[in-house]
Design a protein around this motif. Structure first.
Motif, mmCIF file in Angstrom:
data_model
loop_
_atom_site.group_PDB
_atom_site.id
_atom_site.type_symbol
_atom_site.label_atom_id
_atom_site.label_comp_id
_atom_site.label_asym_id
_atom_site.label_seq_id
_atom_site.Cartn_x
_atom_site.Cartn_y
_atom_site.Cartn_z
ATOM 1 N N ALA A 126 -7.967 -6.374 -2.003
ATOM 2 C CA ALA A 126 -8.779 -5.740 -2.658
ATOM 3 C C ALA A 126 -10.473 -6.713 -1.502
ATOM 4 C CB ALA A 126 -9.645 -5.675 -4.057
ATOM 5 N N GLY A 127 -10.355 -5.856 -0.846
ATOM 6 C CA GLY A 127 -11.249 -6.411 0.378
ATOM 7 C C GLY A 127 -10.727 -6.884 1.511
ATOM 8 N N ASP A 128 -9.903 -6.654 1.607
ATOM 9 C CA ASP A 128 -9.501 -6.576 3.189
ATOM 10 C C ASP A 128 -8.966 -5.047 3.801
ATOM 11 O OD1 ASP A 128 -8.239 -8.302 5.074
ATOM 12 O OD2 ASP A 128 -6.277 -7.245 4.175
ATOM 13 N N PRO A 129 -9.385 -5.151 5.128
ATOM 14 C CA PRO A 129 -10.345 -5.323 5.912
ATOM 15 C C PRO A 129 -11.453 -6.143 5.368
ATOM 16 C CG PRO A 129 -9.425 -3.765 6.921
ATOM 17 C CD PRO A 129 -8.798 -3.269 5.517
ATOM 18 N N SER A 130 -12.412 -5.093 4.889
ATOM 19 C CA SER A 130 -13.050 -5.399 4.648
ATOM 20 C C SER A 130 -14.353 -5.000 2.976
ATOM 21 C CB SER A 130 -14.280 -4.266 5.670
ATOM 22 O OG SER A 130 -15.268 -3.885 5.466
ATOM 23 N N PRO A 131 -14.535 -6.176 2.959
ATOM 24 C CA PRO A 131 -15.867 -5.823 1.870
ATOM 25 C C PRO A 131 -16.402 -4.978 1.629
ATOM 26 C CG PRO A 131 -15.125 -7.875 2.277
ATOM 27 C CD PRO A 131 -14.468 -7.788 3.488
ATOM 28 N N ALA A 132 -16.623 -4.626 2.088
ATOM 29 C CA ALA A 132 -17.942 -3.209 2.738
ATOM 30 C C ALA A 132 -17.318 -2.761 2.639
ATOM 31 C CB ALA A 132 -18.653 -3.166 4.191
ATOM 32 N N HIS A 133 -16.281 -2.305 2.958
ATOM 33 C CA HIS A 133 -15.489 -0.646 2.866
ATOM 34 C C HIS A 133 -14.586 -0.313 1.919
ATOM 35 C CE1 HIS A 133 -17.914 0.506 6.565
ATOM 36 N NE2 HIS A 133 -17.957 -0.959 7.741
ATOM 37 N N ASN A 134 -14.603 -0.964 0.520
ATOM 38 C CA ASN A 134 -13.527 -1.242 0.547
ATOM 39 C C ASN A 134 -13.455 0.321 -0.234
ATOM 40 O OD1 ASN A 134 -11.054 -2.992 -1.048
ATOM 41 N ND2 ASN A 134 -12.334 -2.173 -2.788
ATOM 42 N N LEU A 135 -14.527 0.510 -0.966
ATOM 43 C CA LEU A 135 -14.485 1.929 -1.388
ATOM 44 C C LEU A 135 -14.041 2.895 -0.585
ATOM 45 C CD1 LEU A 135 -15.995 3.066 -3.870
ATOM 46 C CD2 LEU A 135 -17.529 3.308 -2.897
ATOM 47 N N ALA A 136 -14.458 3.005 0.663
ATOM 48 C CA ALA A 136 -14.595 4.266 1.876
ATOM 49 C C ALA A 136 -12.612 4.048 1.685
ATOM 50 C CB ALA A 136 -15.202 3.602 2.922
ATOM 51 N N VAL B 145 6.986 5.993 -4.643
ATOM 52 C CA VAL B 145 7.136 4.620 -4.180
ATOM 53 C C VAL B 145 6.230 3.821 -4.142
ATOM 54 C CG1 VAL B 145 7.991 3.880 -1.261
ATOM 55 C CG2 VAL B 145 9.190 6.292 -3.274
ATOM 56 N N VAL B 146 6.333 2.404 -3.974
ATOM 57 C CA VAL B 146 4.855 1.307 -3.826
ATOM 58 C C VAL B 146 5.188 1.272 -2.453
ATOM 59 C CG1 VAL B 146 3.997 -1.139 -4.442
ATOM 60 C CG2 VAL B 146 5.479 1.266 -5.810
ATOM 61 N N ILE B 147 3.717 0.889 -1.652
ATOM 62 C CA ILE B 147 4.053 0.142 -0.247
ATOM 63 C C ILE B 147 3.006 -0.298 -0.542
ATOM 64 C CG2 ILE B 147 4.063 1.105 2.282
ATOM 65 C CD1 ILE B 147 5.081 3.715 1.992
ATOM 66 N N GLY B 148 3.635 -1.801 0.523
ATOM 67 C CA GLY B 148 2.169 -3.019 0.792
ATOM 68 C C GLY B 148 1.582 -3.316 1.543
ATOM 69 N N SER B 149 3.046 -4.077 2.288
ATOM 70 C CA SER B 149 3.147 -4.910 3.423
ATOM 71 C C SER B 149 2.863 -4.419 4.287
ATOM 72 C CB SER B 149 4.330 -6.286 3.255
ATOM 73 O OG SER B 149 4.389 -7.142 2.041
ATOM 74 N N ALA B 150 3.743 -3.597 4.417
ATOM 75 C CA ALA B 150 3.396 -2.818 5.693
ATOM 76 C C ALA B 150 2.103 -2.085 6.121
ATOM 77 C CB ALA B 150 4.671 -1.110 6.129
ATOM 78 N N LEU B 151 1.166 -1.628 4.450
ATOM 79 C CA LEU B 151 -0.038 -1.112 5.124
ATOM 80 C C LEU B 151 -1.325 -1.742 5.374
ATOM 81 C CD1 LEU B 151 -2.207 1.537 4.342
ATOM 82 C CD2 LEU B 151 -1.742 0.963 2.265
ATOM 83 N N VAL B 152 -1.124 -3.165 4.708
ATOM 84 C CA VAL B 152 -1.536 -4.454 4.794
ATOM 85 C C VAL B 152 -1.908 -4.474 6.327
ATOM 86 C CG1 VAL B 152 -2.345 -6.406 3.692
ATOM 87 C CG2 VAL B 152 -2.063 -4.627 2.287
ATOM 88 N N GLU B 153 -0.981 -4.703 7.183
ATOM 89 C CA GLU B 153 -0.401 -5.602 8.350
ATOM 90 C C GLU B 153 -1.461 -4.109 9.194
ATOM 91 O OE1 GLU B 153 3.425 -5.469 9.351
ATOM 92 O OE2 GLU B 153 2.779 -7.970 9.982
ATOM 93 N N ARG B 154 -1.097 -3.056 8.962
ATOM 94 C CA ARG B 154 -1.685 -1.767 9.786
ATOM 95 C C ARG B 154 -3.237 -1.641 9.426
ATOM 96 N NH1 ARG B 154 0.252 3.326 12.011
ATOM 97 N NH2 ARG B 154 1.798 2.396 11.600
ATOM 98 N N LEU B 155 -3.470 -2.126 8.463
ATOM 99 C CA LEU B 155 -5.177 -2.468 8.544
ATOM 100 C C LEU B 155 -5.450 -3.981 8.621
ATOM 101 C CD1 LEU B 155 -5.712 -1.011 4.731
ATOM 102 C CD2 LEU B 155 -6.267 0.236 6.388
ATOM 103 N N ASP B 156 -5.106 -4.673 9.500
ATOM 104 C CA ASP B 156 -5.734 -5.987 9.751
ATOM 105 C C ASP B 156 -6.065 -5.611 10.971
ATOM 106 O OD1 ASP B 156 -6.472 -8.135 9.700
ATOM 107 O OD2 ASP B 156 -3.828 -8.728 10.807
ATOM 108 N N GLY B 157 -7.388 -6.414 10.846
ATOM 109 C CA GLY B 157 -8.569 -6.030 12.291
ATOM 110 C C GLY B 157 -9.716 -4.510 11.820
ATOM 111 N N ALA B 158 -9.453 -3.464 11.178
ATOM 112 C CA ALA B 158 -9.850 -2.397 11.093
ATOM 113 C C ALA B 158 -11.433 -2.765 10.571
ATOM 114 C CB ALA B 158 -9.987 -1.416 10.512
ATOM 115 N N ILE B 159 -12.689 -2.634 11.549
ATOM 116 C CA ILE B 159 -13.977 -2.373 11.168
ATOM 117 C C ILE B 159 -14.861 -1.516 10.458
ATOM 118 C CG2 ILE B 159 -15.843 -3.624 12.147
ATOM 119 C CD1 ILE B 159 -13.879 -5.065 13.942
ATOM 120 N N THR B 160 -14.387 -0.370 11.416
ATOM 121 C CA THR B 160 -15.606 0.450 10.919
ATOM 122 C C THR B 160 -14.575 1.081 9.511
ATOM 123 O OG1 THR B 160 -14.666 2.033 12.235
ATOM 124 C CG2 THR B 160 -16.134 1.050 13.055
ATOM 125 N N ALA B 161 -14.597 2.303 8.108
ATOM 126 C CA ALA B 161 -15.031 2.567 8.074
ATOM 127 C C ALA B 161 -13.982 3.990 8.364
ATOM 128 C CB ALA B 161 -15.712 3.874 6.905
#
Lengths: 266, 403
Positions: A25-35, A229-245
Motif C-alpha cells: 500500500a502506498g507504493d509506488p505512489s500514495p496518491a495513486h493507490n486507489l488507481a 496463485v499469489v504474485i507479489g515481489s515480481a509485481l512490486v518490482e515491476r511497479l517501482d518507479g511508476a509515477i502517473t496513474a
C-alpha cells in the motif's frame, strides 16, 4: 457467506484459478493507490492482497522491504491503508481485499479499533505474517467482527500441525511454496504439487500458492493444482518507479495480462 | 497482573513471561523453532551436555569471573561499596561468550555445521566467530553497515577468526536490521544452519535459552557474595540493550525479595530528546523480532531508529523477561545518558585502571547513582559486562582526539 468465500465459490463454479496480486500500500505512489487497486481488478485480479508497510518485515525479501521503506518514507500508515480500502469499496463491492502485514502496527493502532475500522472500510481478511496459529488469540477481536484470518502453511510445516492449520483455515490457506523469504528464486513444481494436493484434500478452505511465482509460466505451472496463485515481489518490482496513474495501470496490465491469460488457458 | 511468587519458573510452556515473549514468527520458522525447543529442553537436563559446557566455561572462557570491590571508585563516589562482576575478564572480553559457547554446543549436538549470528557492537559477532573456530563450524555474521563503520576492530577480529561478515544496508543499518537479515538466512538455510541469537530477545526458546546460558553470571555472583561478604548485595545493576547480561546477573537473585534490581538503559542524548534506546523506560508494549515486549515505535507502529553512543545498546526492543519484570515491579529500568556513561568510563579508568565497554559504562554510571543513595556499609553489585578496548576509537573521535 463472506466476500472471500463467495469469490472462491464463483471461481470453482467457473473452473477458474484465482489470481491474487500483492502490492505494498502506498507504493509506488500514495496518491495513486486507489488507481492501482482498480487497475489490478481491471487486469484480472480476483482478490487483492494489500501490504501494510512495516519497518521490520522479517519474512519478506529485499523487494518488498524496500517497497515498505519507500511507503513509510512517504508517511503511509495503517490509517491511510484503511481509508484507501474504503474509497475502493465505493466503486468495487465484490473484489475481496486482504490486508497483509505484521502485528505491531495493528497492536499500536489498537486491536478493537482496527477491527471496527477495517470492517467499516470493507476489508475482508487479514494475513498477519508474524502471528502464527499459536498466537492467534491476539487476533480474536478481528475474527469477532467477521474479518477472516488467513493462515500460512509452509513446506516445513509438520503433518500434525498442518492438520491443525487445515482445520483452522478461514477464507483460504496460503501455502508458501518455498521455505524462504518472499521473492526467493527456487521452486520445485513437483514438490509443491504433491504437498498442495495433500493439503487440498484436508483443508476446509481453498488453497492459494505463493512465494516465488513471477510470470505466466510459473503461475500456470501452479494453476494446475492450486485454487489460486499469489504474485507479489515480481509485481512490486515491476511497479517501482511508476509515477502517473496511467503508467501504473499500463505496467499492471502488461504484467498481469499474460498471467491471467495463462491461468484461463488451462 | 497477579502476584508472582516464583520469578524463576518462567517462561511457561508457550514461551511466555506473563503477557510477553511467545513465538511471533512466520509459519516457516515454526518448525525450526519447535526442533530447537525440543533439542534444547532435552539438553538443558542432560548431565553430559552440562559437564561439557562447564568444562569449556572453566578452561576456555576462564570462569569463574571475580567480583571486585572497586574501593577507589566507591570512595570517590562517597556512599555504598561498589562491587564489579568482572565479565570483562572472560575470553573475548565480554559476557557474550557464555551464551555463544552454550549455543554452539547445542548446534553441534543438533548436527548443524553452519552457524549464523547478528551483531551490533560486534561483541556477539566476535563471540560467535570464536566458538565457531573452537568447534570447527562455518560462521556467517550479519552486521549493520553503520555498526561496521563504528566497530572496525571487531569486524577485522571476526575475519581473523575465519567468519564471513555480511554488511546489512537496509533500514537503519544497525542491529535490528542485522537481526532481520539473519532471520531471513535462517529461514532459507535452516536444514544445515543454527542461528545463534546474541541476546534474550527473539522468539521462544531464545529468551529462555540465552538467559539460561548467561545465568551462570548471577549464580556465581550470588555464591561469591555469600562466601566473601556473608550476605547478598542491596542492589544489582547492569546495562540493558537486549538485556542478556542484566538477566544473567538478575536471574539467580529473582526470588531474593530483599535484593533490588535496576537495569540501566541507554538514554542517549536524553529521553526527552527522542534520541535514545530506552525501550522499557520510554517504549510501549508491541511485537518485534518474534516476541511481545516493550518497543520503541511511532503511532503507526513503525519501529523507530534509536540512538546510543554504544552500539550494543542501540536496539529498539528488549528481552521479554525484562518487560515482564518491569510490569511485575520486580526490577526497575532507568535511563543513563551518553554523557553520564562516558563520565563513568573515565572515572573507572582513572580510579581503578579498568577500561569498561561503553555498554557497561552505563551500568557503572547507574551503580554510582545507587551507591550515593545507600549508606557506607551498603553494597551495589554492578555487572561489568565487557571491556572497553573496542570503544577506544569511538571515545577518541567523540572527544576530538586523533589516535
Amino acid at each position: 457467506m463472506s466476500r472471500i468465500d463467495r469469490r472462491f465459490a464463483a471461481l470453482k463454479a467457473a473452473g477458474r484459478t484465482g489470481l491474487i496480486p500483492f502490492v505494498t500500500a502506498g507504493d509506488p505512489s500514495p496518491a495513486h493507490n486507489l488507481a492501482l487497486m482498480h487497475a489490478l481488478v481491471d487486469a484480472g485480479a480476483d482478490l487483492i492482497e494489500l501490504g501494510v508497510p512495516f519497518s521490520d518485515p522479517m519474512a519478506d525479501g529485499p523487494v518488498i522491504q524496500h517497497a515498505s521503506e519507500r511507503a513509510i518514507a512517504k508517511g503511509v500508515g495503517l490509517g491511510d491503508v484503511l481509508a484507501w480500502v474504503a474509497t475502493f469499496r465505493e466503486r468495487d463491492k465484490d473484489t475481496p481485499v486482504i490486508l497483509m502485514g505484521y502485528l505491531n502496527p495493528i497492536e499500536i493502532h489498537g486491536f478493537q479499533r482496527f477491527a471496527n475500522e477495517a470492517v467499516a472500510a470493507g476489508v475482508d481478511g487479514v494475513l498477519v505474517v508474524d502471528c502464527p496459529l499459536e498466537e492467534s488469540a491476539t487476533l480474536a477481536p478481528l475474527r469477532a467482527v467477521g474479518l477472516q484470518q488467513i493462515l500460512l502453511a509452509a513446506p516445513t510445516t509438520a503433518p500434525a500441525r498442518m492438520a491443525k492449520l487445515c482445520e483452522a483455515a478461514a477464507g483460504f490457506l496460503y501455502y508458501v511454496s518455498f521455505a524462504g523469504i518472499t521473492g526467493a528464486g527456487r521452486l520445485s513444481t513437483q514438490d509443491i504439487a504433491a504437498r498442495v494436493a495433500d493439503i487440498r484434500a484436508h483443508a476446509k478452505s481453498p488453497v492459494a500458492v505463493g512465494f516465488g511465482v513471477k510470470d505466466a509460466q510459473s503461475a500456470k505451472a501452479i494453476a494446475g493444482f492450486a485454487d489460486a496463485v499469489v504474485i507479489g515481489s515480481a509485481l512490486v518490482e515491476r511497479l517501482d518507479g511508476a509515477i502517473t496513474a496511467q503508467d501504473i495501470a499500463v505496467r499492471v496490465g502488461e504484467f498481469l495480462g499474460p498471467i491471467r491469460t495463462a491461468l484461463d488457458a488451462r | 497482573m497477579p502476584t508472582i511468587r516464583d520469578f524463576q519458573s518462567w517462561p511457561d510452556a508457550q514461551g511466555r513471561f506473563g503477557d510477553f515473549g511467545g513465538q511471533y514468527v512466520a509459519e516457516t520458522l515454526m518448525a525450526p523453532l519447535a526442533e530447537l525447543t525440543e533439542a534444547y529442553l532435552r539438553l538443558r537436563d542432560d548431565p553430559e551436555f552440562l559437564a561439557e559446557l562447564d568444562r569449556d566455561l572453566t578452561h576456555y572462557v576462564g570462569r569463574p569471573s571475580p567480583i571486585y570491590h572497586a574501593e577507589r571508585l566507591s570512595k570517590h563516589v562517597g556512599g555504598a561499596r561498589i562491587l564489579l562482576k568482572r565479565e570483562d575478564l572472560n575470553h573475548t572480553g565480554a559476557h557474550k561468550i557464555n551464551n555463544t559457547i552454550g549455543q554452539a554446543l547445542v548446534a553441534k549436538r543438533m548436527g548443524k555445521p553452519r552457524i549464523i549470528a547478528e551483531t551490533g557492537a560486534g561483541q556477539h559477532g566476535v563471540a560467535s566467530a570464536t566458538v565457531a573456530a573452537r568447534f570447527g563450524l562455518k560462521c556467517v555474521v550479519y552486521m549493520g553497515a553503520v555498526d561496521i563503520e563504528r566497530q572496525k576492530i571487531n569486524v577485522y577480529r571476526m575475519k581473523l577468526l575465519g567468519a564471513d561478515v555480511v554488511p546489512v544496508t537496509s533500514g537503519s543499518k544497525t542491529l535490528k536490521d542485522a537481526l532481520n537479515e539473519a532471520m531471513r538466512d535462517w529461514v532459507t538455510n535452516v536444514a544445515d544452519t543454527f542461528y545463534i541469537i546474541g541476546t534474550v530477545a527473539g522468539p521462544h526458546p531464545y529468551p529462555m535459552m540465552v538467559r539460561d546460558f548467561n545465568a551462570v553470571v548471577g549464580r556465581e555472583a550470588r555464591a561469591q557474595m555469600l562466601q566473601q561478604y556473608g550476605r547478598l548485595p542491596d542492589v544489582l545493576t547492569a546495562c540493558v540493550g537486549g538485556g542478556s547480561n542484566a538477566i544473567g546477573l538478575f536471574h539467580a537473585f529473582l526470588n531474593d525479595s530483599d535484593v533490588r534490581m535496576v537495569g540501566a538503559e541507554a538514554a542517549g542524548e536524553g529521553i526527552s530528546t527522542g534520541h535514545h534506546a530506552a525501550s522499557l523506560a520510554a517504549g510501549r508494549p508491541g511485537v518485534l523480532h518474534g516476541n511481545r515486549t516493550y518497543v520503541l515505535c511511532d503511532d503507526n507502529g513503525q519501529i523507530t531508529e534509536t540512538h546510543s553512543v554504544s552500539a550494543g545498546l542501540d536496539y529498539p526492543g528488549v528481552g521479554p523477561e525484562h518487560a515482564f519484570l518491569k510490569d511485575a515491579g520486580r526490577a526497575e529500568y532507568v535511563g543513563v545518558t551518553d554523557d553520564e556513561a562516558l563520565e563513568a568510563f573515565h572515572l573507572l579508568a582513572r580510579t581503578e585502571g579498568i577500561l569498561a565497554a561503553l555498554e557497561s559504562s552505563h551500568a557503572v554510571a547507574q551503580a554510582m547513582k545507587l551507591a550515593r543513595e545507600l549508606p557506607k556499609d551498603g553494597i551495589v553489585l554492578c555487572n561489568l559486562s565487557g571491556r572497553g578496548d573496542k570503544d577506544v576509537h569511538t571515545i577518541a573521535a567523540r572527544e576530538g582526539v586523533q589516535v
